[in-house]
Scaffold this motif. Structure first.
Motif, PDB file in Angstrom:
ATOM      1  N   THR A  90      -9.263 -23.983 -41.623  1.00 28.08           N
ATOM      2  CA  THR A  90      -9.272 -25.385 -41.181  1.00 28.08           C
ATOM      3  C   THR A  90     -10.611 -25.692 -40.500  1.00 28.08           C
ATOM      4  O   THR A  90     -11.401 -24.784 -40.201  1.00 28.08           O
ATOM      5  CB  THR A  90      -8.136 -25.644 -40.173  1.00 28.08           C
ATOM      6  N   ASP A  91     -10.839 -26.964 -40.216  1.00 29.60           N
ATOM      7  CA  ASP A  91     -12.042 -27.346 -39.475  1.00 29.60           C
ATOM      8  C   ASP A  91     -12.056 -26.678 -38.096  1.00 29.60           C
ATOM      9  O   ASP A  91     -13.102 -26.243 -37.620  1.00 29.60           O
ATOM     10  CB  ASP A  91     -12.129 -28.861 -39.327  1.00 29.60           C
ATOM     11  N   THR A  92     -10.879 -26.571 -37.475  1.00 27.76           N
ATOM     12  CA  THR A  92     -10.792 -25.896 -36.178  1.00 27.76           C
ATOM     13  C   THR A  92     -11.181 -24.430 -36.319  1.00 27.76           C
ATOM     14  O   THR A  92     -11.888 -23.882 -35.463  1.00 27.76           O
ATOM     15  CB  THR A  92      -9.367 -26.024 -35.591  1.00 27.76           C
ATOM     16  N   GLY A  93     -10.744 -23.794 -37.404  1.00 32.89           N
ATOM     17  CA  GLY A  93     -11.124 -22.409 -37.657  1.00 32.89           C
ATOM     18  C   GLY A  93     -12.626 -22.259 -37.794  1.00 32.89           C
ATOM     19  O   GLY A  93     -13.227 -21.314 -37.269  1.00 32.89           O
ATOM     20  N   ARG A  94     -13.253 -23.196 -38.500  1.00 32.45           N
ATOM     21  CA  ARG A  94     -14.719 -23.170 -38.648  1.00 32.45           C
ATOM     22  C   ARG A  94     -15.408 -23.327 -37.291  1.00 32.45           C
ATOM     23  O   ARG A  94     -16.401 -22.655 -37.008  1.00 32.45           O
ATOM     24  CB  ARG A  94     -15.176 -24.285 -39.594  1.00 32.45           C
ATOM     25  N   GLU A  95     -14.877 -24.222 -36.456  1.00 29.56           N
ATOM     26  CA  GLU A  95     -15.456 -24.438 -35.126  1.00 29.56           C
ATOM     27  C   GLU A  95     -15.337 -23.184 -34.264  1.00 29.56           C
ATOM     28  O   GLU A  95     -16.286 -22.819 -33.552  1.00 29.56           O
ATOM     29  CB  GLU A  95     -14.769 -25.617 -34.436  1.00 29.56           C
ATOM     30  N   VAL A  96     -14.187 -22.522 -34.327  1.00 32.82           N
ATOM     31  CA  VAL A  96     -13.981 -21.299 -33.553  1.00 32.82           C
ATOM     32  C   VAL A  96     -14.970 -20.220 -34.007  1.00 32.82           C
ATOM     33  O   VAL A  96     -15.588 -19.540 -33.176  1.00 32.82           O
ATOM     34  CB  VAL A  96     -12.523 -20.803 -33.672  1.00 32.82           C
ATOM     35  N   LEU A  97     -15.150 -20.067 -35.315  1.00 34.96           N
ATOM     36  CA  LEU A  97     -16.106 -19.084 -35.822  1.00 34.96           C
ATOM     37  C   LEU A  97     -17.529 -19.417 -35.384  1.00 34.96           C
ATOM     38  O   LEU A  97     -18.293 -18.526 -34.994  1.00 34.96           O
ATOM     39  CB  LEU A  97     -16.047 -18.999 -37.349  1.00 34.96           C
ATOM     40  N   ALA A  98     -17.900 -20.678 -35.449  1.00 38.35           N
ATOM     41  CA  ALA A  98     -19.248 -21.088 -35.039  1.00 38.35           C
ATOM     42  C   ALA A  98     -19.480 -20.770 -33.565  1.00 38.35           C
ATOM     43  O   ALA A  98     -20.553 -20.274 -33.187  1.00 38.35           O
ATOM     44  CB  ALA A  98     -19.459 -22.573 -35.320  1.00 38.35           C
ATOM     45  N   GLU A  99     -18.491 -21.029 -32.739  1.00 41.74           N
ATOM     46  CA  GLU A  99     -18.615 -20.741 -31.309  1.00 41.74           C
ATOM     47  C   GLU A  99     -18.729 -19.238 -31.065  1.00 41.74           C
ATOM     48  O   GLU A  99     -19.544 -18.786 -30.262  1.00 41.74           O
ATOM     49  CB  GLU A  99     -17.433 -21.323 -30.531  1.00 41.74           C
ATOM     50  N   ARG A 100     -17.925 -18.462 -31.766  1.00 41.67           N
ATOM     51  CA  ARG A 100     -18.016 -16.987 -31.660  1.00 41.67           C
ATOM     52  C   ARG A 100     -19.409 -16.505 -32.040  1.00 41.67           C
ATOM     53  O   ARG A 100     -19.972 -15.628 -31.386  1.00 41.67           O
ATOM     54  CB  ARG A 100     -16.979 -16.314 -32.559  1.00 41.67           C
ATOM     55  N   ARG A 101     -19.960 -17.062 -33.095  1.00 42.87           N
ATOM     56  CA  ARG A 101     -21.303 -16.657 -33.546  1.00 42.87           C
ATOM     57  C   ARG A 101     -22.358 -17.020 -32.507  1.00 42.87           C
ATOM     58  O   ARG A 101     -23.263 -16.234 -32.226  1.00 42.87           O
ATOM     59  CB  ARG A 101     -21.623 -17.290 -34.894  1.00 42.87           C
ATOM     60  N   ARG A 102     -22.242 -18.224 -31.942  1.00 39.71           N
ATOM     61  CA  ARG A 102     -23.196 -18.630 -30.906  1.00 39.71           C
ATOM     62  C   ARG A 102     -23.131 -17.674 -29.713  1.00 39.71           C
ATOM     63  O   ARG A 102     -24.164 -17.239 -29.196  1.00 39.71           O
ATOM     64  CB  ARG A 102     -22.941 -20.065 -30.458  1.00 39.71           C
TER      65      ARG A 102
END
Length: 152
Positions: A90-102
Motif C-alpha cells: 500500500t502507499d502506507t507501506g511505501r511510506e514506512v519503507l522510505a522512512e526506514r531507508r532514511r
C-alpha cells in the motif's frame, strides 16, 4: 586474505548488517524484505512471495495478515485472472519503507563520519568490489546455494 577468510568475513558482515537493520520499532528483517519485494516487483501471489522470501507458506500467510492489519499491504485481484488473489504493497507501506531507508542511511552516514578519509576510501573501494559479487550470489539459482538462512 585467502578466499575462505574473505568468505567468512563477508558472511560475518552480512549477519551484522542484517541484525543492524532490524527496526528498533519492531519490524523484522523478513517483514521489511517482503515489503521491499512487493515494492520492487509489484503484486504477486502469496505462494510466489513465500518461495522468494524463503519462508513456508503458512508463515507468509501470517505475515501478510499482519501487514494487512497494519495497512502496509493489501490483497488485490489478478487483472489477468479474477479468481487469483495477489498481495500488493500500500502507499502506507511505501511510506514506512522510505522512512526506514532514511533512518538507516542517516545512521550509516553518522558511523561513516567516524572513519578517516583513507578508511572511507578503502571501504568504498571494497564495496565497489564486493557489491557485484554479492549480487551474483543472490541472483545465482537456488540449486547452487547452500541453506538459505545459515546464521552459524
Amino acid at each position: 586474505m585467502q578466499p575462505e577468510e574473505i568468505a567468512g568475513a563477508l558472511a560475518e558482515v552480512a549477519r551484522a548488517v542484517i541484525r543492524g537493520l532490524e527496526d528498533r520499532r519492531g519490524m523484522s528483517f523478513t517483514t521489511a524484505s517482503t515489503l521491499g519485494r512487493l515494492e520492487r516487483e509489484g503484486p504477486v501471489r502469496l505462494t510466489v512471495l513465500a518461495t522468494a522470501e524463503g519462508v513456508a507458506q503458512p508463515s507468509m500467510t501470517q505475515l501478510v495478515q499482519r501487514l494487512e492489519n497494519q495497512g502496509l499491504a493489501t490483497r488485490v485481484s489478478d487483472p489477468g485472472d479474477g479468481r487469483v488473489t495477489l498481495v500488493a504493497i500500500t502507499d502506507t507501506g511505501r511510506e514506512v519503507l522510505a522512512e526506514r531507508r532514511r533512518e538507516r542511511n542517516a545512521r550509516l552516514a553518522r558511523l561513516l563520519a567516524t572513519l578517516s578519509e583513507d578508511e572511507r576510501r578503502a571501504l568504498g573501494s571494497a564495496m565497489q568490489t564486493a557489491l557485484p559479487l554479492v549480487r551474483r550470489m543472490v541472483d545465482e539459482p537456488a540449486r547452487h546455494r547452500g541453506p538459505q538462512h545459515d546464521t552459524a
